[in-house]
Design an enzyme around this catalytic site. Structure first.
Site, PDB file in Angstrom:
ATOM      1  N   ASP A 109      56.266  54.024  59.140  1.00 13.21           N
ATOM      2  CA  ASP A 109      56.045  52.971  60.137  1.00 13.21           C
ATOM      3  C   ASP A 109      54.806  53.298  60.954  1.00 13.21           C
ATOM      4  O   ASP A 109      54.833  54.165  61.818  1.00 13.21           O
ATOM      5  CB  ASP A 109      57.272  52.885  61.061  1.00 13.21           C
ATOM      6  N   ASP A 166      61.885  56.879  66.347  1.00  9.30           N
ATOM      7  CA  ASP A 166      60.653  56.677  67.104  1.00  9.30           C
ATOM      8  C   ASP A 166      60.633  57.658  68.265  1.00  9.30           C
ATOM      9  O   ASP A 166      61.557  57.680  69.089  1.00  9.30           O
ATOM     10  CB  ASP A 166      60.575  55.241  67.626  1.00  9.30           C
ATOM     11  N   HIS A 224      64.702  57.623  60.689  1.00  3.51           N
ATOM     12  CA  HIS A 224      63.434  57.418  61.407  1.00  3.51           C
ATOM     13  C   HIS A 224      63.664  57.250  62.909  1.00  3.51           C
ATOM     14  O   HIS A 224      64.195  56.244  63.352  1.00  3.51           O
ATOM     15  CB  HIS A 224      62.743  56.186  60.834  1.00  3.51           C
ATOM     16  N   HIS A 248      53.048  56.484  66.912  1.00  2.79           N
ATOM     17  CA  HIS A 248      52.597  55.150  66.517  1.00  2.79           C
ATOM     18  C   HIS A 248      53.133  53.998  67.358  1.00  2.79           C
ATOM     19  O   HIS A 248      52.846  52.831  67.040  1.00  2.79           O
ATOM     20  CB  HIS A 248      52.917  54.906  65.032  1.00  2.79           C
TER      21      HIS A 248
END
Length: 1121
Positions: free
Chosen positions: A395, A285, A283, A609
């Site tokens: 997330d 970001d 993951h 996000h």
């Protein structure tokens, strides 16, 4: 062998806690006994790499440069000699290090040779031709197993790109540390003793079993006993003792843990049950504690490493989401992108998720959520040949009630997330379930029971993947997502080795440890869930919004990004409309498909996000996002003007008020819209009005060089100027002898105190008072009323940009000493100005106004009290809101606009589930209604708020200090309105929400083409049906951006998006003007614009529509060539 008669030396029973505590000594590389235990044998040989050379990349325009390998001429570099102890820095800078490596001849016959690099930072090693090989992450990943291709005794050159940041940037406590340096701890060639390393992994898992298995089970004590025997047999002077230790470990781990063959065995060969599916991920970001520019390097670092692991571990399956990241990799590192596609064919590197980024779902509007998938799915199909069937969103900060339907209409029926495990009040009760959205659509959801998407693949992670599963009664299987994440990185070789040993332990001992499997895909997992749950029919269902009880401050933090996001969505809506009309009406106009596509990519990128929620470091906003979105607005405006020029005929016309018209981008008539015409921005129109409009304009109160006009849609569908003589309900303002101010238009009347509080808002027509007079804990003991500004202490327990907490509601200050003056008093708009001091550093000025209105308009009117605020904001841990105590006393539910619909939430605090929703998200309006009457609050750029009891609160500004200590500091402007209405929440509020945001701004001089086109597509029938978007078809020859969708057809198409807005089955008629549009066929499509059934028009070119509650439908009108 017989039992001895005599016992000469008795044995003691081991004391469990003493023996268990001893186990860590065996593998501790830093303890005082390390040279007497296993660490002594980790390395067979080690030698430093001499003659290291470094080059610091020069800044460009004062900012960090991150050049690609291919863009550097290494022959011209002036290298600096460095060695261990050298400090790279300061923060964010880039360095390149040149290594000349010579592997000793005697090492070449050994199984593995490693390069050990630790620069305390992120880094990436390249071969001499510029091929990325593997990342280093300063502590978490220092070892590079040298591939066989490079195993030679000849001298060879490698390059290491050093990034002066850690996995999580350079700190986020207010702002990144600008002077952080990264020490080169070592740069060595290593010949590892792989048997010692493997014993380390054996011992790690067995030691965890000894500590973490529950008492009363033989597996716990046998694991402890095996570990003790391994330690006892170990001899630091005898390398063969390592082999003996490994033999002992096989008693509980089996003899297959050194290969993927361990996953072919089962404790029960008949059942072959898999309890835990292990899936690698990293993951990343897309921005957070680092900028987009660094993310582009994180992608190649992380994914290159995973490709290498996939070569070494045949069972390994890795998934990666976010098509934006795939595009960046393809653009900047095509050689690695090619390898990704190769591993996709072997099911080892799998694209997943279907969206452009892992986006927020609270704040983007409905069209944006669809575009996330339209961009993502089309890119993925073009590159990999398939559409994703799962929305991968581990997330994010809450889950809109329309996500299930939006997923279904883009071809997705499966959903994965994890964040709900962060709830700080109630524990979410399910792990595998059906999630039912507003319209009844559902998706199959799984939340990994280990409550993380960045598991270290520890023994405990495997255990928790079953023990923490919330509904084992239904489906006793879970996903384990392992790998370093958030900052990227992904799984390590060590994680795969641990999972092999966890599986070996399960194979040998039974069910006390779940059977973890590596080698299956995410689809395999969901397929098993469906198979074992009667295709989901037997699973429990969660209905409506999945509210995250955490990170509630993200609806408000970084107000500027929220404003840009709302304005960007509006501009792209308007741009696609006018560009569509122009492109199907004029052969001279070339549809700007690439430009529009790129603008949507930028907007959707900023919906990541952490970006739109306001939780990134300041660098992301000030250096990247704000310039990007400002440019988006500028480009969109220019493209709109270009298209309007075509629609107006594109030739010189006599510019008079008679042929002046205004561009209305909404599909319904508009009345009583007020426009400010600025001399600076629209000089020609300003001068025209100045010359000819004594009965049309008035001077604007806001600017000396601005005129105020009123416009409405005429009977022929064109937006024209209103005459002041047509104003039947003129606005007025007066000051009373008691010091109060009265704003009125003979339909509503607002009474404002001398301190700026609305003490009364009276609906004259319906004889209804709107403002509650009661003094309460929340309204205070002084003057009670509406538009009461309130400043809360805002000191959350964690994550100040993300969080605001329940206890903050008890500690606040009412701004009750405003200064009031009359700003304007005329027919079109009358207003007062209220100035409130917030602190010595901050103040708010608000224009409160009421409009004058025409008579007998059928369209929804702007019959509300409008507030236009300017705030100078320099606070610390404060939260500014505005509140309205209303006379709606009996409503137990409040209404909040969400994407393509309305979410209802309780107005009471009955249970902890309601208490948790003390701050919630909404879009253009929120509403409190009871039978017969209601009150709506509209806004033009705000997303946070709450309604409890009879009190409506709109959240305005926060002042968090981490990760950006300048967040929201400075000047802000925003608008909101209080709209009283007869009846329950209805279409008037819905359309006013649109009107309040989608302003009439652009003008042109009327042409028959524009007039006809503006009426060529209309929607009639139930007024709660909203024609929300008109655009060109993505697959049209002059629109499409991808090879896989290329067509030889020259037909053009128009795509329409329609939704039901209030929650009731409805019927309507779509009317098409066949004289303007040369229609061939009409199809109903999904949101990816894949054609479904052809629908037939009647002889009037009309299509009857029926929509379910909150339904979203898409139609494609195909035009003849």
């Amino acid at each position: 062998m017989s039992y001895d008669r005599y016992n000469y030396q008795p044995n003691f029973k081991p004391v469990d806690h003493l023996f268990d505590d001893r186990l860590r000594q065996f593998t501790n590389g830093g303890g005082e006994f390390s040279d007497l235990n296993l660490p002594k044998f980790y390395d067979a040989e080690r030698k430093g790499i001499p003659n290291l050379k470094s080059w610091r990349v020069p800044d460009v325009d004062g900012k960090t440069a991150r050049p690609l390998f291919r863009d550097i001429d290494f022959s011209t570099i002036d290298w600096e000699n460095i060695g261990p102890g050298y400090n790279f820095g300061p923060s964010w800078k880039s360095f390149w290090v040149k290594l000349e490596v010579e592997i000793p001849e005697s090492w070449l016959t050994h199984e593995i040779i490693e390069l050990d690099w630790d620069s305390s930072s992120e880094a990436l090693i390249y071969d001499q031709n510029g091929l990325p090989l593997q990342a280093f992450t300063g502590g978490e990943r220092n070892l590079f197993r040298i591939p066989h291709k490079y195993r030679t005794a000849d001298s060879q050159t490698f390059y290491i790109e050093v990034a002066c940041n850690g996995m999580f940037g350079n700190g986020a406590d207010g702002h990144p540390d600008p002077n952080r340096y990264f020490r080169l701890n070592h740069a060595d060639l290593v010949l590892p003793n792989m048997e010692a390393r493997r014993l380390y992994w054996d011992f790690w898992i067995l030691g965890d079993a000894a500590r973490e298995f529950p008492g009363g089970h033989w597996e716990k004590y046998q694991s402890a006993d095996i570990c003790t025997k391994i330690m006892d047999v170990f001899d630091p002077n005898d390398l063969e003792s390592v082999t003996k230790g490994r033999k002992l470990a096989q008693k509980l781990l089996g003899d297959k843990v050194d290969s993927e063959a361990v996953f072919d065995e089962f404790n029960n060969d008949k059942l072959k049950r898999i309890d835990v599916y292990g899936i690698g991920n990293c993951h990343i970001d897309t921005a957070w504690e680092w900028p987009f520019a660094e993310t582009k390097r994180k992608i190649v670092r992380s994914w290159t490493t995973q490709l290498k692991i996939a070569e070494e571990y045949p069972e390994y399956v890795f998934v990666a989401s976010q098509m934006q990241q795939f595009k960046w990799l393809k653009l900047y590192h095509p050689e690695i992108y090619t390898k990704v596609k190769e591993k996709y064919t072997t099911n080892q590197f799998l694209p997943i998720g279907g969206s452009w980024v892992e986006n927020d779902t609270n704040l983007p509007n409905g069209e944006s959520l669809i575009r996330q998938f339209l961009l993502g799915q089309r890119f993925q199909f073009n590159e990999f040949g398939f559409y994703s069937n799962i929305f991968w969103l581990p997330d994010t900060f809450g889950y809109s009630s329309q996500i299930p339907q939006i997923c279904q209409i883009v071809g997705i029926s499966r959903f994965l997330t994890q964040k709900l495990s962060w709830n700080n009040i109630n524990q979410f009760p399910l792990s595998t379930f059906n999630w039912k959205g507003l319209d009844g659509s559902q998706v199959l959801v799984h939340m990994p029971p280990a409550n993380t998407y960045t598991a270290g693949a520890h023994f405990g992670d495997v255990i928790r993947s079953q023990q923490q599963h919330k509904n084992l009664r239904d489906i006793p299987t879970g996903l384990l997502l392992f790998g370093h994440g958030d900052g990227g990185g992904g799984p390590t070789e060590e994680m795969l080795e641990k999972l092999r040993r966890c599986r070996g332990l399960a194979n040998q001992t039974g069910s006390l440890i779940p059977t973890v499997h590596v080698g299956k895909t995410v689809d395999d997992f969901y397929d098993e869930v469906l198979e074992k749950s009667n295709n989901g029919l037997d699973l429990p269902t969660w209905v409506g919004e999945m509210y995250l009880e955490y990170h509630r401050g993200t609806y408000t933090t970084q107000a500027r990004i929220k404003r840009y996001m709302r304005f960007g969505e509006i501009r792209l809506h308007d741009l696609e409309l006018v560009a569509t009309l122009a492109s199907v009406s004029s052969g001279k106009y070339k549809y700007p498909s690439k430009k529009i596509h790129d603008l949507w990519e930028d907007l959707c990128l900023c919906q990541f996000h952490d970006v739109v929620p306001g939780s990134c470091i300041g660098m992301v906003y000030y250096d990247e996002v704000y310039p990007m979105l400002e440019e988006l607005l500028h480009k969109a405006d220019k493209l709109i003007e270009d298209a309007l020029e075509v629609l107006s005929g594109g030739e010189a016309k006599t510019e008079t008020l008679d042929n002046l018209t205004f561009f209305n981008s909404l599909p319904w008539k508009r009345s009583n819209e007020l426009l400010e015409i600025s001399q600076a921005e629209q000089p020609k129109l300003y001068q025209l009005l100045n010359n000819e409009s004594s009965n049309i304009t008035v001077k604007s109160a806001s600017e000396d060089d601005t005129k105020l006009v009123s416009v409405s849609t005429s009977n022929d569908g064109v937006v024209k100027l209103n005459s002041l003589d047509d104003i039947k309900y003129p606005a007025s303002v007066k000051k009373t002898s008691s010091g109060q101010y009265i704003l009125s238009n003979d339909l509503i009347k607002a009474t404002i105190s001398s301190t700026g509080i609305i003490t009364s808002l009276y609906d004259i027509v319906n004889e209804r008072e709107i403002i509650a007079p009661e003094s309460t804990k929340q309204t205070g003991d002084g003057v009670v009323g509406g538009n009461q500004y309130i400043v809360f202490d805002d000191e959350p327990l964690n994550y100040s940009a993300w969080d605001t907490e329940l206890y903050s509601l008890n500690k606040f200050k009412l701004l009750s000493e405003g200064e009031v003056s009359i700003l304007s008093d005329n027919k079109l708009k009358s207003s007062i100005l209220v100035k409130n001091k917030i602190s010595d550093q901050s103040y708010i000025e608000t224009e409160i106004s009421i409009q004058g209105l025409l008579s007998n308009t059928e369209e929804v009117d702007f019959n509300f009290v409008k507030f236009k605020s300017f705030v100078r904001w320099h606070e610390k841990y404060k939260f500014l809101k505005v509140q309205f105590p209303t006379t709606i006393y009996s409503a137990s539910q409040a209404n909040y606009e969400t994407q393509f619909g309305v979410t209802q939430r309780p107005t009471h605090w009955n249970t902890t589930w309601e208490i948790a929703k003390f701050e919630v998200a909404h879009h253009k309006f929120m509403d409190l209604s009871e039978f017969g009457y209601g009150v709506s609050v509209l806004n033009n750029s705000k997303y946070g708020g709450a309604i409890h009891g009879n009190l409506i609160r709109l959240s305005l500004l926060r002042s968090a200090k981490s990760p950006d200590d300048q967040a929201d500091m400075g000047d802000h402007t925003f608008e909101y309105a209080l709209y009283p209405h007869k009846g329950y929440l209805g279409v008037d509020t819905v359309k006013l929400g649109w009107n309040f945001n989608y302003r009439i701004e652009k003008h042109l001089f009327n042409s028959s083409t524009f007039t006809a086109l503006s009426k060529a597509i209309t929607l009639e029938g139930s007024s709660n049906l909203i024609l929300s978007h008109i655009k060109r078809g993505e697959n049209d020859y002059d629109v499409n951006q991808y090879d896989c969708y290329k067509t030889t057809s020259k037909q053009k198409s128009i795509v329409l998006r329609i939704y039901e807005s209030l929650g009731g089955a409805s019927a309507g008629v779509l009317k098409l003007d066949s004289k303007v549009l040369n229609i061939d066929k009409v199809y109903k499509t999904n949101a990816l614009e894949e054609e479904g059934e052809e629908v037939k028009l009647n002889d009037k070119s009309e299509l009857a529509l029926k929509l379910k509650a909150f339904d979203i439908v898409t139609y494609k009108i195909v035009l003849k060539e």
